[in-house]
Motif scaffolding. Structure first.
Motif, PDB file in Angstrom:
ATOM      1  N   SER A 197      79.857  34.471  27.493  1.00 29.94           N
ATOM      2  CA  SER A 197      79.146  35.279  26.500  1.00 29.94           C
ATOM      3  C   SER A 197      77.641  35.042  26.566  1.00 29.94           C
ATOM      4  CB  SER A 197      79.651  34.965  25.095  1.00 29.94           C
ATOM      5  OG  SER A 197      80.973  35.391  24.947  1.00 29.94           O
ATOM      6  N   ALA A 198      77.244  33.794  26.673  1.00 27.34           N
ATOM      7  CA  ALA A 198      75.814  33.474  26.744  1.00 27.34           C
ATOM      8  C   ALA A 198      75.183  34.073  27.997  1.00 27.34           C
ATOM      9  CB  ALA A 198      75.608  31.959  26.716  1.00 27.34           C
ATOM     10  N   HIS A 199      75.893  33.963  29.114  1.00 27.25           N
ATOM     11  CA  HIS A 199      75.374  34.506  30.372  1.00 27.25           C
ATOM     12  C   HIS A 199      75.256  36.026  30.302  1.00 27.25           C
ATOM     13  CE1 HIS A 199      74.635  34.959  34.628  1.00 27.25           C
ATOM     14  NE2 HIS A 199      75.611  35.855  34.666  1.00 27.25           N
ATOM     15  N   LEU A 200      76.311  36.682  29.796  1.00 33.22           N
ATOM     16  CA  LEU A 200      76.278  38.137  29.705  1.00 33.22           C
ATOM     17  C   LEU A 200      75.254  38.629  28.683  1.00 33.22           C
ATOM     18  CD1 LEU A 200      80.061  39.006  30.028  1.00 33.22           C
ATOM     19  CD2 LEU A 200      78.268  39.302  31.735  1.00 33.22           C
ATOM     20  N   THR A 201      75.070  37.873  27.599  1.00 32.04           N
ATOM     21  CA  THR A 201      74.053  38.236  26.613  1.00 32.04           C
ATOM     22  C   THR A 201      72.667  38.197  27.251  1.00 32.04           C
ATOM     23  OG1 THR A 201      75.400  37.458  24.764  1.00 32.04           O
ATOM     24  CG2 THR A 201      73.018  37.607  24.393  1.00 32.04           C
ATOM     25  N   ALA A 202      72.392  37.142  28.004  1.00 30.42           N
ATOM     26  CA  ALA A 202      71.100  37.043  28.686  1.00 30.42           C
ATOM     27  C   ALA A 202      70.950  38.150  29.725  1.00 30.42           C
ATOM     28  CB  ALA A 202      70.963  35.671  29.344  1.00 30.42           C
ATOM     29  N   SER A 203      72.023  38.429  30.468  1.00 28.56           N
ATOM     30  CA  SER A 203      71.973  39.492  31.474  1.00 28.56           C
ATOM     31  C   SER A 203      71.753  40.854  30.828  1.00 28.56           C
ATOM     32  CB  SER A 203      73.274  39.525  32.288  1.00 28.56           C
ATOM     33  OG  SER A 203      73.422  38.360  33.049  1.00 28.56           O
ATOM     34  N   LEU A 204      72.433  41.100  29.709  1.00 26.67           N
ATOM     35  CA  LEU A 204      72.276  42.373  29.014  1.00 26.67           C
ATOM     36  C   LEU A 204      70.860  42.516  28.462  1.00 26.67           C
ATOM     37  CD1 LEU A 204      73.438  45.020  27.998  1.00 26.67           C
ATOM     38  CD2 LEU A 204      74.297  43.800  25.991  1.00 26.67           C
ATOM     39  N   ALA A 205      70.338  41.450  27.895  1.00 23.90           N
ATOM     40  CA  ALA A 205      68.964  41.492  27.379  1.00 23.90           C
ATOM     41  C   ALA A 205      67.989  41.792  28.515  1.00 23.90           C
ATOM     42  CB  ALA A 205      68.620  40.170  26.695  1.00 23.90           C
ATOM     43  N   ASN A 206      68.203  41.171  29.683  1.00 24.16           N
ATOM     44  CA  ASN A 206      67.354  41.446  30.842  1.00 24.16           C
ATOM     45  C   ASN A 206      67.527  42.881  31.319  1.00 24.16           C
ATOM     46  OD1 ASN A 206      66.103  38.957  31.019  1.00 24.16           O
ATOM     47  ND2 ASN A 206      67.680  38.107  32.352  1.00 24.16           N
ATOM     48  N   ALA A 207      68.770  43.380  31.314  1.00 23.03           N
ATOM     49  CA  ALA A 207      69.034  44.755  31.750  1.00 23.03           C
ATOM     50  C   ALA A 207      68.348  45.750  30.829  1.00 23.03           C
ATOM     51  CB  ALA A 207      70.530  45.015  31.805  1.00 23.03           C
TER      52      ALA A 207
ATOM     53  N   ASP B 107      65.684  45.284  29.385  1.00 22.85           N
ATOM     54  CA  ASP B 107      64.266  45.228  29.740  1.00 22.85           C
ATOM     55  C   ASP B 107      64.019  45.753  31.154  1.00 22.85           C
ATOM     56  OD1 ASP B 107      63.560  44.157  27.297  1.00 22.85           O
ATOM     57  OD2 ASP B 107      63.678  42.080  28.002  1.00 22.85           O
ATOM     58  N   GLY B 108      65.100  46.169  31.841  1.00 25.41           N
ATOM     59  CA  GLY B 108      64.978  46.724  33.187  1.00 25.41           C
ATOM     60  C   GLY B 108      64.930  45.705  34.304  1.00 25.41           C
ATOM     61  N   HIS B 109      65.439  44.477  34.073  1.00 26.58           N
ATOM     62  CA  HIS B 109      65.323  43.425  35.081  1.00 26.58           C
ATOM     63  C   HIS B 109      66.606  43.049  35.812  1.00 26.58           C
ATOM     64  CE1 HIS B 109      61.817  42.626  32.387  1.00 26.58           C
ATOM     65  NE2 HIS B 109      61.241  42.695  33.560  1.00 26.58           N
ATOM     66  N   ALA B 110      67.775  43.375  35.289  1.00 27.68           N
ATOM     67  CA  ALA B 110      69.030  42.949  35.929  1.00 27.68           C
ATOM     68  C   ALA B 110      70.151  43.850  35.467  1.00 27.68           C
ATOM     69  CB  ALA B 110      69.340  41.495  35.568  1.00 27.68           C
ATOM     70  N   THR B 111      71.315  43.684  36.082  1.00 28.05           N
ATOM     71  CA  THR B 111      72.490  44.425  35.638  1.00 28.05           C
ATOM     72  C   THR B 111      73.401  43.474  34.884  1.00 28.05           C
ATOM     73  OG1 THR B 111      73.657  43.981  37.705  1.00 28.05           O
ATOM     74  CG2 THR B 111      72.410  46.026  37.581  1.00 28.05           C
ATOM     75  N   PRO B 112      73.948  43.880  33.737  1.00 27.99           N
ATOM     76  CA  PRO B 112      74.761  42.983  32.917  1.00 27.99           C
ATOM     77  C   PRO B 112      76.137  42.700  33.494  1.00 27.99           C
ATOM     78  CG  PRO B 112      74.650  45.146  31.930  1.00 27.99           C
ATOM     79  CD  PRO B 112      73.713  45.152  33.099  1.00 27.99           C
ATOM     80  N   THR B 113      76.543  43.404  34.541  1.00 23.80           N
ATOM     81  CA  THR B 113      77.891  43.218  35.068  1.00 23.80           C
ATOM     82  C   THR B 113      77.995  42.065  36.054  1.00 23.80           C
ATOM     83  OG1 THR B 113      77.510  44.814  36.850  1.00 23.80           O
ATOM     84  CG2 THR B 113      78.411  45.656  34.772  1.00 23.80           C
ATOM     85  N   GLU B 114      76.895  41.405  36.370  1.00 22.10           N
ATOM     86  CA  GLU B 114      76.932  40.318  37.343  1.00 22.10           C
ATOM     87  C   GLU B 114      77.768  39.136  36.857  1.00 22.10           C
ATOM     88  OE1 GLU B 114      72.810  39.523  37.755  1.00 22.10           O
ATOM     89  OE2 GLU B 114      72.450  41.275  39.005  1.00 22.10           O
ATOM     90  N   GLY B 115      77.903  38.958  35.564  1.00 21.54           N
ATOM     91  CA  GLY B 115      78.566  37.790  34.998  1.00 21.54           C
ATOM     92  C   GLY B 115      80.056  37.709  35.250  1.00 21.54           C
ATOM     93  N   TRP B 116      80.740  38.820  35.454  1.00 26.56           N
ATOM     94  CA  TRP B 116      82.189  38.752  35.642  1.00 26.56           C
ATOM     95  C   TRP B 116      82.623  39.092  37.056  1.00 26.56           C
ATOM     96  CZ3 TRP B 116      80.639  42.612  31.947  1.00 26.56           C
ATOM     97  CH2 TRP B 116      80.666  43.903  32.431  1.00 26.56           C
ATOM     98  N   ARG B 117      81.709  39.179  37.985  1.00 25.77           N
ATOM     99  CA  ARG B 117      82.061  39.481  39.372  1.00 25.77           C
ATOM    100  C   ARG B 117      82.992  38.418  39.971  1.00 25.77           C
ATOM    101  NH1 ARG B 117      81.883  44.448  41.574  1.00 25.77           N
ATOM    102  NH2 ARG B 117      79.977  45.468  41.007  1.00 25.77           N
ATOM    103  N   GLY B 118      82.909  37.185  39.527  1.00 26.51           N
ATOM    104  CA  GLY B 118      83.712  36.112  40.096  1.00 26.51           C
ATOM    105  C   GLY B 118      85.089  35.952  39.479  1.00 26.51           C
ATOM    106  N   LEU B 119      85.540  36.888  38.648  1.00 22.89           N
ATOM    107  CA  LEU B 119      86.826  36.745  37.977  1.00 22.89           C
ATOM    108  C   LEU B 119      87.996  37.234  38.826  1.00 22.89           C
ATOM    109  CD1 LEU B 119      85.932  37.863  34.326  1.00 22.89           C
ATOM    110  CD2 LEU B 119      86.189  35.541  35.202  1.00 22.89           C
ATOM    111  N   GLY B 120      87.753  37.843  39.966  1.00 28.17           N
ATOM    112  CA  GLY B 120      88.832  38.313  40.822  1.00 28.17           C
ATOM    113  C   GLY B 120      89.415  39.644  40.399  1.00 28.17           C
TER     114      GLY B 120
END
Length: 84
Positions: free
Chosen positions: A33-43, A45-58
């Motif tokens: 949740s913390a990682h995705l919250t930070a990613s979403l906040a960055n997204a 602001d136009g800096h990242a995509t929020p979906t990067e956090g769950w790519r490693g779940l298989g």
């Protein structure tokens, strides 16, 4: 609605999904949740995509798309609440 609230709503949707919830077994949900919250906040602001956090779940591509759909739905709700 803050980025943390968006992620919390999204996570509740994923946990309620019978096909997706098993992928969260053993996952540190607080850390995710913390990682995705930070990613979403960055997204937002136009800096990242929020979906990067769950790519490693298989997840399959279809499951990944469904998770994205959930996130988009919650984000659209957030946008609607901001405009209202």
């Amino acid at each position: 609605m803050t980025a943390a609230e968006v992620v919390a709503r999204w996570l509740r949707l994923v946990e309620a999904d019978a096909e997706l919830s098993p992928y969260l077994i053993g996952v540190d949900l607080g850390r995710l949740s913390a990682h995705l919250t930070a990613s979403l906040a960055n997204a937002l602001d136009g800096h990242a995509t929020p979906t990067e956090g769950w790519r490693g779940l298989g997840l399959s591509e279809a499951q990944h798309r469904r998770m994205v759909d959930y996130l988009v739905g919650v984000a659209e709700l957030r946008a609607f609440e901001v405009l209202a």
